[in-house]
Each structure stands twice: as C-alpha cells, then as structure tokens.
Write a protein that holds these residues in place. Structure first.
Motif, mmCIF file in Angstrom:
data_model
loop_
_atom_site.group_PDB
_atom_site.id
_atom_site.type_symbol
_atom_site.label_atom_id
_atom_site.label_comp_id
_atom_site.label_asym_id
_atom_site.label_seq_id
_atom_site.Cartn_x
_atom_site.Cartn_y
_atom_site.Cartn_z
ATOM 1 N N LYS A 1 0.828 -1.202 0.000
ATOM 2 C CA LYS A 1 0.000 0.000 0.000
ATOM 3 C C LYS A 1 0.869 1.261 0.000
ATOM 4 C CE LYS A 1 -3.564 2.513 2.584
ATOM 5 N NZ LYS A 1 -3.196 3.723 1.911
ATOM 6 N N ALA A 2 1.884 1.292 0.862
ATOM 7 C CA ALA A 2 2.757 2.466 0.937
ATOM 8 C C ALA A 2 3.521 2.663 -0.379
ATOM 9 C CB ALA A 2 3.729 2.344 2.113
ATOM 10 N N TYR A 3 4.024 1.547 -0.935
ATOM 11 C CA TYR A 3 4.746 1.635 -2.208
ATOM 12 C C TYR A 3 3.825 2.125 -3.324
ATOM 13 C CZ TYR A 3 6.821 0.109 -6.626
ATOM 14 O OH TYR A 3 7.289 0.064 -7.913
ATOM 15 N N SER A 4 2.610 1.561 -3.406
ATOM 16 C CA SER A 4 1.713 1.978 -4.482
ATOM 17 C C SER A 4 1.271 3.430 -4.299
ATOM 18 C CB SER A 4 0.507 1.047 -4.610
ATOM 19 O OG SER A 4 -0.323 1.126 -3.489
ATOM 20 N N GLU B 1 -2.226 -8.876 1.217
ATOM 21 C CA GLU B 1 -1.165 -8.468 2.136
ATOM 22 C C GLU B 1 -1.753 -8.051 3.488
ATOM 23 O OE1 GLU B 1 2.599 -5.888 1.191
ATOM 24 O OE2 GLU B 1 0.939 -4.534 1.666
ATOM 25 N N GLU B 2 -2.840 -7.288 3.448
ATOM 26 C CA GLU B 2 -3.483 -6.848 4.690
ATOM 27 C C GLU B 2 -4.004 -8.042 5.480
ATOM 28 O OE1 GLU B 2 -6.346 -4.037 3.262
ATOM 29 O OE2 GLU B 2 -4.825 -2.485 2.948
ATOM 30 N N ASP B 3 -4.596 -9.019 4.785
ATOM 31 C CA ASP B 3 -5.073 -10.227 5.452
ATOM 32 C C ASP B 3 -3.914 -10.977 6.106
ATOM 33 O OD1 ASP B 3 -7.674 -9.724 4.751
ATOM 34 O OD2 ASP B 3 -7.777 -11.246 3.163
ATOM 35 N N GLN B 4 -2.809 -11.071 5.403
ATOM 36 C CA GLN B 4 -1.649 -11.771 5.947
ATOM 37 C C GLN B 4 -1.099 -11.027 7.163
ATOM 38 O OE1 GLN B 4 0.907 -12.090 2.527
ATOM 39 N NE2 GLN B 4 0.011 -14.033 1.885
ATOM 40 N N ASN C 1 -3.007 -17.084 4.497
ATOM 41 C CA ASN C 1 -1.915 -16.970 3.533
ATOM 42 C C ASN C 1 -2.339 -17.428 2.154
ATOM 43 O OD1 ASN C 1 -0.029 -16.067 5.441
ATOM 44 N ND2 ASN C 1 0.256 -18.152 6.199
ATOM 45 N N GLU C 2 -3.629 -17.301 1.852
ATOM 46 C CA GLU C 2 -4.096 -17.756 0.550
ATOM 47 C C GLU C 2 -3.529 -16.882 -0.565
ATOM 48 O OE1 GLU C 2 -6.688 -14.894 2.391
ATOM 49 O OE2 GLU C 2 -6.516 -16.969 2.989
ATOM 50 N N LYS C 3 -3.372 -17.474 -1.705
ATOM 51 C CA LYS C 3 -2.835 -16.767 -2.864
ATOM 52 C C LYS C 3 -3.954 -16.133 -3.655
ATOM 53 C CE LYS C 3 1.378 -19.206 -3.230
ATOM 54 N NZ LYS C 3 2.593 -18.562 -3.375
ATOM 55 N N VAL C 4 -3.646 -14.992 -4.287
ATOM 56 C CA VAL C 4 -4.606 -14.319 -5.140
ATOM 57 C C VAL C 4 -4.543 -14.947 -6.528
ATOM 58 C CG1 VAL C 4 -5.209 -12.159 -6.259
ATOM 59 C CG2 VAL C 4 -4.449 -12.148 -3.893
ATOM 60 N N ILE C 5 -5.691 -15.293 -7.059
ATOM 61 C CA ILE C 5 -5.749 -15.846 -8.414
ATOM 62 C C ILE C 5 -5.938 -14.695 -9.368
ATOM 63 C CG2 ILE C 5 -7.014 -17.367 -9.970
ATOM 64 C CD1 ILE C 5 -7.885 -18.925 -7.451
ATOM 65 N N SER C 6 -5.071 -14.609 -10.355
ATOM 66 C CA SER C 6 -5.163 -13.479 -11.301
ATOM 67 C C SER C 6 -5.774 -13.891 -12.600
ATOM 68 C CB SER C 6 -3.795 -12.875 -11.524
ATOM 69 O OG SER C 6 -2.857 -13.861 -11.849
#
Length: 145
Positions: A74-77, A131-134, A140-145
């Motif tokens: 979030k900070a980077y974006s 990231e916020e959830d982690q 630690n679920e992965k985001v499906i793109s």
C-alpha cells in the motif's frame, strides 16, 4: 450547489471531500492560516494542479522507484501513484519494475500483463487485500489473477 456559493465554510468542506490522496497531501501541507477564503483556496489548488505550473517529473524518477525493505505494498503503491500523477507519459511496466522479482504481484503482472492503468490498479488492490489479510493473520491464501 450554487445556492450555497456564499457559504464559504460549507464550500471549503465540500471542496475537501472531493480531493484524492495526492491533492489531500497537498492540502495537508498548507501552512496553518495561509488560506483566508474559498476563492483563495481554489486559486491555490488551480495553480498547483490545473495550470501545470510545476515541471513534470522525468520518467527516471519513476524508473528508480522501488519498494523499500519492510514497506507495505500500500505504501509503495501510494508513492508510485503520487509520482505517476506528476508525469506526462509513463509506461505501466514501471510499477512492476519496482517490485522484487519474487514478489507475487510481479509474477502475476509478468504472467498475465495488464493493458490499462485501471487493470493495474485492480490487480494491485487484490494484492493489497491479500497483504493486509496476511498482516492481520487472517490467512496466507494466494490471489488468483
């Protein structure tokens, strides 16, 4: 709104409620009591954002941007979009180049490239939520793109 145009405190509040993150940072950086009227506020805003009185940043300022150790996505974006908004012509791929090679979002952008800024923002939002959830320990679920 024309009915309330003589109500300067109301006009200022309405004006502020419409500012995005970059413009809000500009507003928050104004010196206390440096603006005396709604007209002066809109003129200051116009000179900063509408008339392009500032020299646009060069592409190199975006290309040299990278995520810092321990920095959230979030900070980077947020930093990226602030610089991006000050530029005339940029490539979507510059965001990806600031991420570590093993970052999940970078892998996603490489495997399934985006073709618009809107698509990039949507993809970033997915990874920010993950990231916020982690960070909150929700998984630690992965985001499906």
């Amino acid at each position: 709104m024309a009915i309330h145009s003589q109500n300067e405190p109301l006009m200022c509040k309405v004006f502020l409620s419409n500012l995005g993150p970059v413009a809000m940072r500009w507003f928050n950086s104004l010196k206390t009591n440096s603006i005396d009227s709604y007209k002066q506020l809109t003129q200051a805003f116009g000179s900063r954002f509408i008339t392009n009185s500032r020299v646009p940043r060069p592409l190199s300022s975006l290309l040299s941007l990278s995520i810092h150790e321990g920095e959230t996505l979030k900070a980077y974006s947020d930093r990226y979009w602030e610089i991006y908004n000050e530029m005339d012509d940029v490539s979507i791929s510059t965001f990806k180049s600031g991420l570590p090679i093993k970052h999940g979002l970078r892998k996603s952008l490489t495997g399934k490239p985006v073709t618009s800024v809107c698509q990039l923002m949507d993809r970033i939002d997915k990874y920010k939520r993950m990231e916020e959830d982690q960070l909150q320990g929700k998984g630690n679920e992965k985001v499906i793109s």
